[in-house]
Design an enzyme around this catalytic site. Structure first.
Site, PDB file in Angstrom:
ATOM      1  N   GLU A   1     -42.433  44.635 -95.028  1.00  0.00           N
ATOM      2  CA  GLU A   1     -42.693  43.740 -93.890  1.00  0.00           C
ATOM      3  C   GLU A   1     -43.179  44.490 -92.647  1.00  0.00           C
ATOM      4  O   GLU A   1     -42.491  44.534 -91.620  1.00  0.00           O
ATOM      5  CB  GLU A   1     -41.447  42.920 -93.572  1.00  0.00           C
ATOM      6  CG  GLU A   1     -41.108  41.949 -94.691  1.00  0.00           C
ATOM      7  CD  GLU A   1     -40.019  40.948 -94.321  1.00  0.00           C
ATOM      8  OE1 GLU A   1     -39.241  41.219 -93.393  1.00  0.00           O
ATOM      9  OE2 GLU A   1     -39.945  39.893 -94.976  1.00  0.00           O
TER      10      GLU A   1
ATOM     11  N   CYS B   1     -49.482  56.282 -78.721  1.00  0.00           N
ATOM     12  CA  CYS B   1     -50.181  55.022 -78.993  1.00  0.00           C
ATOM     13  C   CYS B   1     -51.161  54.689 -77.868  1.00  0.00           C
ATOM     14  O   CYS B   1     -52.215  54.104 -78.113  1.00  0.00           O
ATOM     15  CB  CYS B   1     -49.167  53.883 -79.196  1.00  0.00           C
ATOM     16  SG  CYS B   1     -48.319  54.001 -80.789  1.00  0.00           S
TER      17      CYS B   1
ATOM     18  N   GLU C   1     -40.214  37.872-102.051  1.00  0.00           N
ATOM     19  CA  GLU C   1     -38.788  37.654-101.773  1.00  0.00           C
ATOM     20  C   GLU C   1     -38.542  36.175-101.552  1.00  0.00           C
ATOM     21  O   GLU C   1     -39.400  35.462-101.013  1.00  0.00           O
ATOM     22  CB  GLU C   1     -38.357  38.373-100.487  1.00  0.00           C
ATOM     23  CG  GLU C   1     -38.368  39.872-100.551  1.00  0.00           C
ATOM     24  CD  GLU C   1     -37.923  40.486 -99.208  1.00  0.00           C
ATOM     25  OE1 GLU C   1     -37.244  39.807 -98.420  1.00  0.00           O
ATOM     26  OE2 GLU C   1     -38.291  41.639 -98.964  1.00  0.00           O
TER      27      GLU C   1
HETATM   28  C1  GLA Z   1     -36.709  40.333 -95.286  1.00  0.00           C
HETATM   29  C2  GLA Z   1     -36.639  41.771 -95.771  1.00  0.00           C
HETATM   30  C3  GLA Z   1     -35.517  42.045 -96.722  1.00  0.00           C
HETATM   31  C4  GLA Z   1     -34.270  41.310 -96.320  1.00  0.00           C
HETATM   32  C5  GLA Z   1     -34.567  39.841 -96.228  1.00  0.00           C
HETATM   33  C6  GLA Z   1     -33.355  38.995 -95.929  1.00  0.00           C
HETATM   34  O1  GLA Z   1     -37.571  39.547 -95.958  1.00  0.00           O
HETATM   35  O2  GLA Z   1     -37.842  42.191 -96.349  1.00  0.00           O
HETATM   36  O3  GLA Z   1     -35.294  43.433 -96.740  1.00  0.00           O
HETATM   37  O4  GLA Z   1     -33.807  41.802 -95.104  1.00  0.00           O
HETATM   38  O5  GLA Z   1     -35.493  39.646 -95.193  1.00  0.00           O
HETATM   39  O6  GLA Z   1     -33.661  37.643 -95.914  1.00  0.00           O
HETATM   40 ZN    ZN Z   2     -46.224  54.986 -80.641  1.00  0.00          ZN
END
Ligand code: GLA
Ligand code: ZN
Length: 669
Positions: free
Chosen positions: A149, A159, A304
């Protein structure tokens, strides 16, 4: 990556259980029982892989990979860059982020690092490359998952310099930048690139060109970091494909600039089910699936999802029986080749100890959640022939990240809410009610190949969209654009000489003024019987565009206010096609009726069934077969008669209850 079955599994963190070998053994037994055939390993495991700087420990990971392989469980292997060990942050403080208010973070959290920092890049490269050398050709490993993510931004001195260089490359000369950002306003013009600082609540945040370029820079810097991690994997000797998990409606990055760097799109789906009517949540989720699928126009992975309740939403609501199955099959119906969970085994401590998992703290298989996970696993095996099939859409919606960034950053015309996504979703809902697959495009896509395209609030025109729209309509397409479109150029400078910019002849009108309405106010578009029935009326709120119709034919007129009688919805024939302009933010029923009418007029080839409210219809196909998904997210059971040539693969009979899914297939002629 050629798959024969849907990938079914999710995030697995054995590093949290290395002192309990019995648990690890049991986990594999449970995975088999639940028909799980994939796990994602290593996502936050940096400190177990490299407990001290330069000291690498791979035995534990090798053991787990070997036993997963023996048990025919595929592995998606993560690079660990999403969270760094403490030793790293202490030895190299430059890796920690600086916020927009210029405060520097201390160790903690995840994503708390600078994507520019050469030290961070060096250390990430080293650990990624080592993992690739060790396991990049392990037979269990099928796909790389880069980091986790990606998101956020850093305003550290490194930066700042990188941003200045980025701007220099883009504009060449500082005078060009000053012009593009209109910095003369408030005497904010710059004398050199070195004077420029990123936007800050403590300083410059009203220069929209600066804000916009900063967002573009953050995306580019993140993309560059992804490319860097890919390079480490490749130089470690692995040629496997890559993914990175994206997020729901994430506005910090323009995913369109990242899509070409990875081989498979994947995303994390955590709807707040039961907060609103399930049909409303289902539509919202469907839009996200379609957005993700459209990025590469091929199957994506549901990376996920939660098998029960998350722990980070305001209320951790359990999923009612059947909803997990419905939500998972919804991803498949919209083009996913997987169902994956966060996570396989619930953590014992720290922030996610109460986040739902396939195996909970009780640790056995006789739980409600485990049973539904297992049932679903079985269903997916029976649907294996659908893996790899694609989604064909005749209709599309243009939803452009850069235009949205600029529009939402601008002051005026309605600072208390533009209702942009509400509008997008009303259109999306209207199209989905017709059972149409919908692609979501940004302005960089080509438009040919579609019959009907909607462009709600296309504030910024960039990437030659004016000519693409003109050519699309001229050659017979139906294009529907709304108020607040074609207002600015790619630097957020207002177009001169009338809007919608360079398309006034295509739409047969000029937008003269835009009225913003208070929340309490509304107006009504009244039909003159030319397009909608004569008795039709649609309420509108928030925005009323006052247009001067030239060749455009009026279809609705405003009912009240000083612009009573002005056109509120118009149609213009241009070349072989038709351009429609929606002047106001109309209620949902307007879009339902409009989509129905457009589809009838265009005689789009559709599945011949009537779609009740709350029911979703999608298709996937390959050269030989079409697969039809029907899902009921509404409260009522409904009777749907499918023509006899369709063979039923999932579900029985024609009555479909809430949360049920029916899947059919048909040979192509
Ligand atoms: C995100 C993260 C995971 C986890 C989930 C929990 O999507 O990628 O590592 O923390 O949230 O919902
Ligand atoms: Zn930076």
């Amino acid at each position: 990556m050629r798959q024969k079955e849907f990938l079914y599994g999710g995030d697995y963190n054995p590093e949290q259980w290395l002192d309990s070998p019995a648990i690890l053994e049991k986990d594999i037994e449970y995975m088999k029982k639940a028909h799980i055939n994939e796990v994602t390993l290593g996502t936050f495991a940096w400190s177990t892989i490299e407990p001290e700087e330069g000291l690498f420990k791979f035995d534990w990971l090798r053991q787990i990979l070997d036993s997963l392989y023996e048990n025919e469980i595929n592995v998606i292997l993560s690079t660990p860059s999403a969270a760094r060990p403490k030793w790293l942050a202490d030895a190299y403080p430059e890796v920690l982020r600086v916020n927009a208010d210029r405060t520097k973070n201390i160790f903690g959290g995840r994503h708390n690092h600078c994507y520019t920092s050469p030290e961070y890049r060096r250390l990430v490269y080293r650990v990624d490359r080592k993992i690739s050398e060790q396991f990049g050709n392990h037979p269990a490993v099928k796909l790389w998952h880069i980091s986790n993510e990606f998101g956020g931004e850093c305003h550290c001195p490194l930066c700042q310099v990188a941003f200045q260089q980025w701007l220099k490359k883009k504009y060449g000369a500082i005078q060009v930048l000053n012009k593009a950002w209109n910095t003369i306003f408030w005497s904010h013009d710059y004398l050199s690139f070195e004077q420029i600082e990123s936007p800050s609540p403590k300083g410059e945040e009203m220069l929209h060109g600066l804000n916009l370029d900063w967002k573009r820079f953050v995306t580019d810097q993140t993309a560059d970091f992804i490319a860097w991690e890919k390079k480490a994997i490749k130089e470690g000797g692995s040629e496997l494909p890559t993914t990175t998990n994206m997020m729901y409606d994430y506005r910090g990055l323009n995913y369109h600039k990242i899509k070409d760097l990875i081989d498979v799109i994947s995303w994390d789906n955590y709807p707040t089910w039961h907060k609103e009517a399930e049909a409303v949540t289902a539509l919202d989720t469907a839009f996200q699936h379609d957005f993700m699928r459209s990025l590469l126009k091929k199957p994506f992975l549901l990376k996920e999802s939660c098998p029960s309740a998350t722990n980070w939403q305001s209320v951790s609501k359990l999923k009612a029986p059947g909803l997990l199955t419905a939500a998972s099959l919804q991803a498949i119906a919209h083009g996913s080749d997987s169902v994956m969970y966060f996570q396989i085994r619930q953590s014992r401590g720290a922030s996610e100890k109460f986040h739902g998992a396939v195996i909970d703290h009780y640790g056995k298989a006789d739980t409600r959640v485990f049973k539904e996970v297992t049932e679903l696993g079985k269903k997916l095996i029976n649907l294996s022939e659908i893996v790899g099939t694609t989604t064909k859409s005749r209709v599309a919606i243009i939803h452009d990240s850069e235009s949205r960034w600029a529009m939402e950053d601008s002051q005026g015309p309605r600072n208390k809410g533009l209702h942009y996504m509400d509008t997008v979703k009303k259109i999306y809902g209207g199209l989905r009610r017709q059972g149409l697959n919908v692609d979501i495009l940004d302005m960089e896509y080509e438009l040919d190949g579609y019959d009907i395209i909607f462009a709600p609030m296309l504030y910024m025109f960039r990437s030659g969209i004016e000519s693409k729209i003109r050519a699309f309509v001229a050659s017979g397409g139906i294009f529907i654009m709304t108020y607040w479109s074609g207002i600015v150029d790619e630097n957020d400078l207002c177009h001169l000489g009338g809007t919608p910019h360079q398309l006034m002849d295509v739409f047969g009108l000029r937008s003269m003024e835009l009225d913003a309405l208070y929340d309490k106010d509304s107006n009504t578009g009244v039909s003159n019987g030319v397009f909608f029935n004569k008795d039709k009326q649609y309420e509108c709120r928030n925005f009323c565009d006052l247009i001067k119709a030239d060749t455009a034919k009026t279809l609705l007129t405003y009912e009240s206010g000083f612009y009573k009688g002005y056109p509120a919805f118009v149609q213009n024939k241009y070349g072989k096609g038709t351009a429609y302009y929606v002047c106001a933010d109309f209620e949902e029923s307007f879009y339902i009726d409009l989509c129905q009418k457009l589809v009838e007029d265009k005689e789009l080839d559709q599945i011949p069934i009537t779609i009740p409210e709350g029911v979703s219809v999608t298709t996937r196909e390959n050269e030989r077969q079409v697969f039809l998904f029907i899902q009921n997210f509404g409260d009522e059971s409904v009777n749907i008669k499918i023509p006899g040539e369709w063979k039923q693969l999932l579900g029985t009979g024609s009555i479909i209850h809430k949360y049920e899914t029916m899947v059919f297939s048909k040979e192509k002629n």
